[in-house]
Design an enzyme around this catalytic site. Structure first.
Site: not given
Length: 310
Positions: A158, A184
């Site tokens: 990501s 994350y």
């Protein structure tokens, strides 16, 4: 310097467009998180090209329903197997039950910006799921990948990896305040570093690993993120709601990395919008952070991960 790989496809391309004309007959593929979001469309595209697809899912009921829909839309058999990446026994059982060559492994499942949660081992959940679980799965399936010849592993990362490198002296937030986005981001950096080191170790076995940014897609992955936060993130990346991708578009880069002849023998790279990305330009959310493709960091992460997993 290697020449970046460019393709005829872009941000608006769909998984079906990317795989058109590619024949995967006789090739086996596993898609983790294959019962939701871009995982469904990744599995659909691979099956439509003739691959024997297995979706690996936490929720077997959802997996069975998805597989039935995929069978109806592709005319192909789609298998379902249980897999909880945060549960070491579940990962070990999946590996132990896999006895055939594996040509494509799409490490697609993940958890994003969750509240602070610990696994049974005390590991931070996002790192445990997004990195440790996929590491154990992929290394456990190494021999099956090697047996396939020219196997490809797809590591879904990501642009959030730009938020944090791997903080080696406190990976599990034991000494610093927990931040869901830093956690994350760290796990998504680990996904890129894994591609770098796995390719270095395994290219001679015919296995290549590449990482990618699928784009912004509204899926169940964002269940912990408010609409206001999502809108703020889109604005910060220079786009509005119009820049959300459909799941079919979001799966396109994964499918390209898994199947494109242009990537034969290519590994350790980072892709977005169906093309290889360059280094991040400050002030943007595009490209990769230099720390995410650092060979020394990749080797260190591999060793640290092996030590954690015992």
């Amino acid at each position: 310097m290697t020449t970046p790989i460019t393709t005829p496809f872009g941000a608006a391309s769909t998984a079906a467009e990317v795989v058109a004309g590619i024949d995967l007959t006789g090739r086996r593929a596993v898609v983790t998180g294959g019962a939701s979001g871009i995982g469904i469309e990744t599995a659909r595209a691979l099956a439509s090209a003739g691959a024997d697809v297995t979706i690996a899912v936490r929720n077997l009921d959802a997996g069975a329903a998805t597989a039935a829909e995929l069978r109806a839309s592709t005319g192909r058999e789609v298998a379902v197997r249980p897999l909880d990446l945060a549960d070491r026994a579940s990962v070990a059982a999946f590996v132990a039950d896999w006895h055939v060559p594996l040509a494509i492994l799409v490490n697609n499942a993940g958890v994003m910006a969750s509240p602070e949660t610990r696994t049974a081992e005390g590991w931070e959940l996002q790192f445990a799921t997004n990195h440790l679980g996929h590491f154990a799965l992929t290394t456990g399936l190494h021999d099956a990948l090697a047996a396939a010849g020219d196997a490809r592993v797809v590591s879904v990362s990501s642009s959030a990896h730009l938020r944090s490198g791997v903080v080696f002296d406190d990976i599990h937030f034991e000494r610093r305040a927990y931040d869901p986005w830093l956690a994350y981001g760290q796990s998504k950096t680990a996904n890129v570093l894994f591609a770098v080191e796995a390719t270095r170790r395994w290219a001679a076995d015919g296995i290549t690993v590449n990482a990618l940014m699928p784009g912004g897609i509204r899926t169940n992955l964002q269940r912990y993120v408010s609409d206001a936060e999502l809108d703020r993130m889109r604005a910060a990346s220079g786009g509005g709601a119009a820049q959300w991708k459909t799941p079919e578009q979001g799966a396109a880069t994964s499918v390209l990395v898994a199947t494109s002849p242009l990537l034969a023998g290519v590994g350790g790279r980072y892709f977005e919008d169906c093309n290889e990305a360059g280094p991040n330009e400050p002030g943007t959310r595009r490209g990769y952070a230099p720390y995410a493709r650092d060979p020394e960091g990749a080797a260190r992460l591999w060793q640290v991960t092996e030590d954690m997993l015992g």
